[in-house]
Every structure is written in C-alpha cells, then in structure tokens.
Design a protein around this motif. Structure first.
Motif, short mmCIF file in Angstrom:
data_model
loop_
_atom_site.label_atom_id
_atom_site.label_comp_id
_atom_site.label_asym_id
_atom_site.label_seq_id
_atom_site.Cartn_x
_atom_site.Cartn_y
_atom_site.Cartn_z
N SER A 178 0.84 -1.20 0.00
CA SER A 178 0.00 0.00 0.00
C SER A 178 0.87 1.24 0.00
CB SER A 178 -0.91 0.00 1.23
OG SER A 178 -1.68 1.18 1.29
N ALA B 299 1.76 4.95 0.77
CA ALA B 299 1.34 5.88 1.83
C ALA B 299 0.56 7.05 1.27
CB ALA B 299 2.57 6.37 2.60
N ARG C 266 -6.26 2.83 0.76
CA ARG C 266 -5.26 2.53 1.78
C ARG C 266 -5.94 1.92 3.02
NH1 ARG C 266 -0.22 2.68 3.26
NH2 ARG C 266 0.44 3.46 5.29
N SER D 7 4.04 -1.06 3.57
CA SER D 7 3.69 0.33 3.30
C SER D 7 4.88 1.03 2.67
CB SER D 7 3.29 1.03 4.60
OG SER D 7 2.86 2.34 4.36
#
Length: 265
Positions: free
Chosen positions: A196, A198, A205, A223
C-alpha cells in the motif's frame, strides 16, 4: 538478463520475463492496473522482479495493451463515462478471472513452467483479479501479492465524480468484488503480501490495512512511503523507467516471492 517474450495465451496477450538459466521454473502471473502502467508490457517494466528464479508472466487486462480498440484507450474511457461499474470495473475483473484457467493452460503449454502452484500478483484493478483467483478458484497458489489494490469495489467507484446510481443488479455486482468479507478464505489459501502506497487514495489505503489485518497470520502489509496510486508515468502503455518508489515495491515483491518459492515445488 533475458529478453522479454511476448505472445498470447488463449487469446490473452502476455509479456513473459524468463528466469536466468535453463530448465523448468515456477510461475508468477500478474495483472496490471488501469492507471499507469496500464499494459502487460508496461507492468513488466515497472515490476520486473529481476533475479527471481521464476517465470514472471504479465497478462493483459481486457481492452488494454494489445486489446485496445483502434490502438488507444478512447473506447475504454467512453465505457467509463457510460457506466464505470457495470461497463468497466465489474466486467473487466470478471472477464480476466474467467479467461485465466485457459490462459494458464496455454502458458504451461508454451513455456517451461511446470504444473506446480503459481504466484499471483495484481495492481489496482488487477489486484481484484488476483484476489478473485484466491477467493473464487481452486487453482493452487504458493503466494499472492497485491499493490494499491481494488480490494473493495465500492471504494473504487467512489473515486469517480458524482453519486453512483446503484440498483439491484449493480449492488450485487459491486458486493461480489468486496474481498474484505473473504479475507479469511484468502489468507487460508496462500500467504498474501498487501502493498500500500502511503499516498494512495485514503479509502484504498484503509481497505489495504483492513485486508492485511483480517487475512490472518500469513498476511503481511508493506507500506511504501511517498508512493501514490500509479506506479508509472503517463501514458503508461509502453515500458518506461522505474520510478524510485516503484523500485521499492519491486524489491519488496521480489523478496516476498523469493521467500515462498520453495512452496512452488
């Protein structure tokens, strides 16, 4: 570094990146985004996962890459204007998932990949395809990964302007592509890496964080600081140099799949 191989598998265009060396090797299959990179060739350039002792076969999504109408994305854009959910998002994922078993058989007939479990990877809308393979088929998978994925299709629909006019048919369609209720099933099927950015859309997200938490102990969240939703520069159809943030995604995916390749037999 071996050169990419292009072809079609049961009518599905692909760009295949061979492993170094000779002989049969495990298979990782990917589905690209509708944002950049929006073709199998461009996705292969963005996330090549070089150095993996596995074939990486990047499949083309419907109406993208070699399947674009008149060689451009205009027809797809017109379908989005007509009905983003029922003309694009739902049918594209459905078609890509339905055509995959025949494409997989064709890949195995064309390339020395063996018949063991495969890896699956999807970005954005292609992530929904990878999750559908995990949640809705019995194809053996040794590991899965998604990047900025369409985990909950309502979140994707909400990114488009205006209030979507849901009816009974579209409610059923959008709920069929909500993978959060199926997180435990997905986690039981294979280890899952949820990548994902940021700086991805906040709703996407949030869905990624929830999926990683709900899919069980074999799921992990990666992340990536500074990563927005696209993984490549526009127009995203032809191969392009890696962005620095995409290089971080690529490194994380390479490490993930290398860790689990032993399960590919």
């Amino acid at each position: 570094m071996n050169s990419p191989i292009t072809g079609t598998a049961a009518g599905v265009p692909f760009t295949a990146l061979p492993p170094d060396g000779d002989g049969a090797a495990p298979l990782i299959v990917t589905w690209h985004m509708l944002d950049a990179p929006r073709s199998d060739a461009a996705f292969a350039a963005a996330l090549p996962m070089h150095g993996l002792p596995a074939w990486r076969v990047h499949l083309g999504m419907p109406m993208c890459g070699a399947r674009m109408v008149d060689g451009n994305m205009d027809a797809g854009a017109e379908l989005m204007r007509k009905d983003v959910l029922m003309s694009v998002l739902h049918p594209f994922v459905q078609q890509a998932a339905e055509e995959f078993p025949a494409a997989l058989a064709s890949i195995r007939a064309q390339l020395p990949v063996g018949d063991g479990p495969i890896g699956v990877l999807g970005g954005s809308l292609g992530g929904a395809v990878a999750l559908q393979i995990l949640a809705g088929t019995d194809i053996p998978v040794f590991a899965g990964a998604v990047v900025n994925a369409a985990i909950r299709m309502r979140s994707v629909v909400d990114l488009f302007p205006g209030d979507y006019p849901y009816d009974a048919e579209s409610e059923k369609a959008v709920d069929s592509l909500d993978f959060l209720p199926q997180a435990a099933v997905i986690g039981d099927r294979a280890p899952l890496l949820v990548v994902s950015g940021a700086q991805d859309h906040p709703a996407l997200r949030a869905d990624a964080l929830q999926l990683a938490a709900a899919a069980g102990e074999r799921a992990e969240l990666l992340s990536i600081p500074g990563l927005e939703h696209p993984l490549a520069d526009e127009p995203g159809i032809e191969p392009a140099p890696q962005r620095p943030t995409t290089r971080e995604v690529d490194a994380g995916l390479t490490t993930w799949f290398r860790r689990h390749l032993a399960q590919a037999g």
